[in-house]
Design a protein around this motif. Sequence first.
Motif, mmCIF file in Angstrom:
data_model
loop_
_atom_site.group_PDB
_atom_site.id
_atom_site.type_symbol
_atom_site.label_atom_id
_atom_site.label_comp_id
_atom_site.label_asym_id
_atom_site.label_seq_id
_atom_site.Cartn_x
_atom_site.Cartn_y
_atom_site.Cartn_z
ATOM 1 N N GLY A 142 80.871 54.576 49.028
ATOM 2 C CA GLY A 142 79.579 55.025 49.535
ATOM 3 C C GLY A 142 79.241 54.275 50.811
ATOM 4 N N ALA A 143 78.096 53.591 50.820
ATOM 5 C CA ALA A 143 77.657 52.851 51.998
ATOM 6 C C ALA A 143 77.977 51.358 51.915
ATOM 7 C CB ALA A 143 76.153 53.039 52.191
ATOM 8 N N GLN A 144 78.636 50.932 50.828
ATOM 9 C CA GLN A 144 78.950 49.518 50.644
ATOM 10 C C GLN A 144 80.391 49.228 51.056
ATOM 11 O OE1 GLN A 144 77.655 48.152 46.613
ATOM 12 N NE2 GLN A 144 77.110 50.321 46.461
ATOM 13 N N THR A 145 80.577 48.165 51.833
ATOM 14 C CA THR A 145 81.901 47.791 52.304
ATOM 15 C C THR A 145 82.183 46.346 51.951
ATOM 16 O OG1 THR A 145 81.804 49.370 54.124
ATOM 17 C CG2 THR A 145 83.357 47.548 54.349
ATOM 18 N N GLN A 146 83.394 46.099 51.468
ATOM 19 C CA GLN A 146 83.860 44.748 51.159
ATOM 20 C C GLN A 146 85.254 44.566 51.747
ATOM 21 O OE1 GLN A 146 83.315 43.402 47.083
ATOM 22 N NE2 GLN A 146 81.861 45.073 46.720
#
Length: 181
Positions: free
Chosen positions: A142-146
Amino acid sequence: MQLTKLAQIVIFFGTATSVQAVNLVQNGSFETTTLTGSDYLANNAAFWSTNSYTFLVFPGTAQTNIGNGVKLYPGITHIMPATSPDKGNFVAADGAYQTGFISQTINGLAPGQLYQLSFYQAEAQQQGYNGDTTDRFQVTLGAQTQLSEVFTNLSNDFTPWVKETLTFSATSSSEVLSFLA
């Protein structure tokens, strides 16, 4: 076609699990494909799409030809095994030449629920290139990046498979999971 980067990250995607341990990733081992041997990953593995210089590697072919004459060094300090940790196919993605995402849409998520994504990654260098390298994956749900662990690979070597586990919080019932080398 030559790579401008000195190394490629080699990964095997595992599973995304919720706390109920339900696998939400489709074709995580890249076994369902229209390919009959290693070649470009060009939207020919079920559920996955890509817009990058990425290869689907069949067991035992990494040093012979993974597509367009590309071969990986077998390693010096660590020898690259013939297979991924689950004995199946894996993906080789270049982080500097024609970079782009490999992705799929994950359905059945519960907004606000935490999900763990586990996958294996390793690093190998393309034959014909020399020099120490570092690489990692940018993983987005989604809109979360790691970011995955940084791998440092010696010239012409192989950095062994390591299991990565990242935790994401769903914001929608359907989100795109993507990996960028």
